[in-house]
Design a protein around this motif. Structure first.
Motif, PDB file in Angstrom:
ATOM      1  N   SER A 253      49.570 -33.443 -20.586  1.00  0.00           N
ATOM      2  CA  SER A 253      49.253 -32.406 -18.857  1.00  0.00           C
ATOM      3  C   SER A 253      48.719 -32.594 -17.669  1.00  0.00           C
TER       4      SER A 253
ATOM      5  N   ALA B  97      48.840 -27.911 -21.361  1.00  0.00           N
ATOM      6  CA  ALA B  97      47.998 -27.138 -20.403  1.00  0.00           C
ATOM      7  C   ALA B  97      47.318 -26.149 -20.968  1.00  0.00           C
TER       8      ALA B  97
ATOM      9  N   ILE C 261      54.186 -27.911 -14.547  1.00  0.00           N
ATOM     10  CA  ILE C 261      53.643 -26.576 -15.263  1.00  0.00           C
ATOM     11  C   ILE C 261      53.443 -26.030 -13.485  1.00  0.00           C
TER      12      ILE C 261
END
Length: 744
Positions: free
Chosen positions: A513, A552, A520
């Motif tokens: 992430s 995420a 994102i």
């Protein structure tokens, strides 16, 4: 020869017959053809056959198929030429096989009678195999005979065809007969008794083919027969992906979207095969074709044969190191000095890879090449030329294969350094597959992930632009990069999500992430209407699934979900997607907010259940809820029960929720649901405490791996409890009905 059964035909006797009355070439020809079609023995059209054979190695870009048509123009223009004159079939023989065809077509024979008739007829075909197999009408009868005879007569027929097998294989009608013989051989291999006989027969056929293999390989019919023969020798299904791989399957492997287990299942042998025969056929075929290797490299059908051979030899490094350099046009003398590819040969290969047929062939070479050979190909042919080769409409597929089958992090580093700064140029030219392959390969080898992510951000954003625009531009990849004014580009309502854009984002969301924060941020900042359109699109839905399954944080994922809980019309299709991709998150939301979910979805469960993915959502909501919400769900489903029962997924959902039981006896239904929930709660409490005690006792890192199995056990437990309670209910209802019947 002895006949068996009242319907069995004896061997042909030397009698005179009327040519006009009995010959299949008379006026009954059209009726005979219709009978053949009714039996399902009609030929596929030539056009369809070529399309199914031509897309073997990769790619889903249309400009490649245009090149296919050009390269095979000489094969499409006319029937394959033959260097001999086919003898006419005498009327007596024609009448005999016409009678055989009529007898078989009636379908009144048992298996033993049919086998004897087929064997007798095949003996009668001795020394006339070529004429019979290449005849437009009798070839259908030959297929039926080969399909119904025993292994002894089948092998005898093929041995009789050995000297003229190339003629049969390269004929439009004969090629179907040859393939039928191979399919029949494969079925007889289930009996080990015939294994050695079949092996000897195949070896004789291979020895005949390698006398002049180029003519067979470069023939559109012969190429298909040869690929079937190669698959038979390997022991894989004759219609397997080795014969002609689908581009979607190749792309799935290339972008890590299909697991290794799936690939192994595809390659599973159906019988032990004949490894010695396969090795002999491939090695001799390549050796005898060496003087004409330049022709095979650019011929569509010859390339397909070589591709199949290489795939079937994957893992046999010694054989591949001997064969691949010859196929690429290198001199074998160089191999002894450890220098497989010379500078002049490398330059020639760089030019050849722009030819469509050789580009396909190079893709397979890079896939199966041993590490030492792959590295030499990478360093001497592709390194420092990656971008230039990627610009070509055919050669870029070879680059995709090179990247996808990279063996080390150092190779990914070189590729990333050379191609990363040119991502924008590649996307502008429509070479999205090269970008997607590099992103997927970097994730697979955990190399240059951050660099690839930043390169893609730079490619889709202008200077000082907000990251909000990143994901929309990748989703609508073609619309953005082919627009004349990129600075004023905006999302067009109703636009279809680009498949390669979807695949690129799916690969990206497998990154850690920390490397994909801009993506994102962009996804979670998209407008509600745009996310709704994305969720409704098949390719777009996969992107949201990938995000919900990524690394995420839960906070970021819930931000995307909670954004739509205030809008039922947005939430319904979105909830369906979330429940499929991230069921644990859905359960955590519904468990904590049962009353909110009840108010939100009440009145919409029936609408949601009509969709396949929506029915999954309804089932999840039902399992995660208490009795009041369960009753609300079932009440909604009652309104669409008739329509839902007609769908493919509906009956299962109606049984799972016991909608019929609720409609007949609501009070007993509520009682059953309370009993289920009580049993679930008791079991979970005991199960969780037992797991907790065991983890305390062992307290080892290995114990953390038991979570998936725990979820599986809970799922099995829930199913068992449901089955037990349903069986009790059914037996109770059955006993009540029986009592009523006795009273009456």
């Amino acid at each position: 020869m002895v006949s068996f059964g009242s319907k069995a035909l004896p061997l042909r006797r030397p009698k005179h017959h009327s040519i006009v009355e009995n010959s299949p070439f008379s006026g009954e020809d059209s009726e005979y053809k219709q009978g053949r079609r009714r039996r399902g023995m009609g030929r596929k059209s030539t056009k369809k056959q070529k399309n199914s054979n031509g897309g073997c190695a990769s790619g889903s870009v249309p400009d490649r198929t245009l090149k296919d048509k050009k390269s095979s123009k000489k094969h499409d223009s006319a029937e394959p030429e033959t260097s001999y004159v086919r003898k006419q079939i005498d009327p007596e023989t024609a009448k005999y096989f016409s009678e055989i065809a009529d007898t078989l077509e009636k379908g009144e024979l048992d298996l033993e009678e049919r086998s004897i008739i087929c064997g007798n007829a095949l003996e009668e075909s001795s020394r006339k195999e070529v004429e019979l197999c290449t005849d437009h009408i009798i070839s259908h009868t030959m297929q039926a005979l080969l399909d119904g005879c025993d292994a002894d007569h089948l092998c005898g027929f093929l041995r009789g065809c050995t000297k003229n097998f190339a003629r049969i294989a390269t004929d439009r009608n004969g090629s179907h007969v040859a393939e039928t013989a191979f399919y029949s051989l494969a079925s007889h291999l289930l009996d080990q008794e015939w294994h050695s006989t079949i092996e000897d027969t195949l070896m004789e056929i291979c020895q005949a083919i390698v006398q002049n293999p180029v003519d067979v390989m470069c023939n559109c019919y012969g190429s298909h027969v040869l690929r079937s023969l190669l698959c038979l020798c390997k022991g894989v299904p004759l219609n397997s992906e080795f014969h002609a791989a689908k581009s979607s399957s190749v792309l799935a492997h290339r972008l890590n979207l299909k697991g290794d287990g799936d690939h192994k299942n595809d390659a599973q042998n159906v019988h032990q095969g004949f490894p010695d025969v396969l090795e002999f056929l491939v090695s001799e075929m390549v050796k005898c074709s060496t003087p004409n290797i330049a022709t095979l490299q650019v011929d569509q059908y010859g390339s397909l044969v070589l591709q199949t051979a290489l795939k079937l030899l994957q893992g046999q490094d010694q054989e591949l190191i001997q064969i691949i350099p010859v196929i690429m046009g290198c001199k074998m003398e160089n191999a002894e000095a450890g220098n497989l590819i010379e500078i002049t040969e490398a330059e020639n290969i760089r030019d050849l890879v722009k030819e469509n047929a050789f580009s396909h062939l190079m893709e397979v070479i890079l896939e199966v090449a041993p590490d030492i050979l792959y590295n030499e190909i990478f360093v001497k042919i592709f390194k420092d030329s990656l971008f230039g080769i990627s610009c070509h409409h055919s050669a870029n597929f070879a680059v995709q294969s090179l990247i996808s089958h990279a063996r080390s992090q150092s190779q990914i580093y070189v590729m990333s350094e050379e191609l990363g700064p040119r991502f924008k140029d590649l996307l502008d030219m429509g070479r999205w597959g090269v970008v997607a392959s590099l992103i997927a390969a970097s994730q697979r080898l955990n190399a240059q992930e951050h660099e690839c992510s930043r390169a893609l951000v730079s490619a889709v954003t202008l200077a000082n632009e907000s990251p909000k625009c990143i994901v929309p531009r990748i989703l609508l990849l073609e619309s953005y990069f082919f627009s004349n004014d990129k600075s004023n580009w905006s999302w067009t309502s109703g636009s279809k999500v680009h498949v390669m854009g979807s695949l690129i984002l799916q690969c990206l969301f497998k990154y850690p992430s920390g490397y994909i924060e801009p993506f994102i941020t962009s996804l979670t900042s998209m407008e509600s209407s745009h996310v709704l359109e994305t969720a409704k699109d098949g390719a777009g839905a996969r992107v949201i699934e990938a995000f919900l399954g990524s690394n995420a944080s839960d906070k970021q994922k819930k931000k995307l979900i909670k954004k739509y809980t205030l809008h039922p019309h947005f939430y319904l299709p979105f909830l369906s997607l979330v429940s499929y991709a991230f069921p644990e998150l859905l359960c955590s939301v519904t468990d904590r907010k049962v009353s909110t979910a009840s108010q939100l979805l009440k009145g919409h469960f029936g609408e949601l259940a009509m969709h396949p993915s929506g029915s999954f959502t309804v089932g999840k909501c039902f399992d995660a809820s208490g009795v009041p919400l369960r009753e609300a769900i079932v009440s909604d489903l009652l309104t669409v029960q008739r329509e839902l029962s007609k769908t493919r997924h509906g009956p299962h959902l109606l049984r799972h929720l016991d909608v019929d039981g609720f409609s007949r006896q609501p009070e007993q239904w509520r009682s059953r649901q309370k009993s289920k929930l009580a049993v679930y709660k008791e079991f979970l409490a005991e199960f969780s405490s037992a797991e907790g005690d065991s983890s305390k006792r062992k307290n080892t890192p290995a114990d953390t791996s038991k979570k998936p199995s725990q979820k599986t056990n809970i799922k099995k437990m829930r199913k068992e409890i449901d089955n037990v309670l349903m069986s009790f209910t059914a037996s109770a209802e059955g006993s009540k009905k029986l009592k009523k019947h006795r009273i009456r």
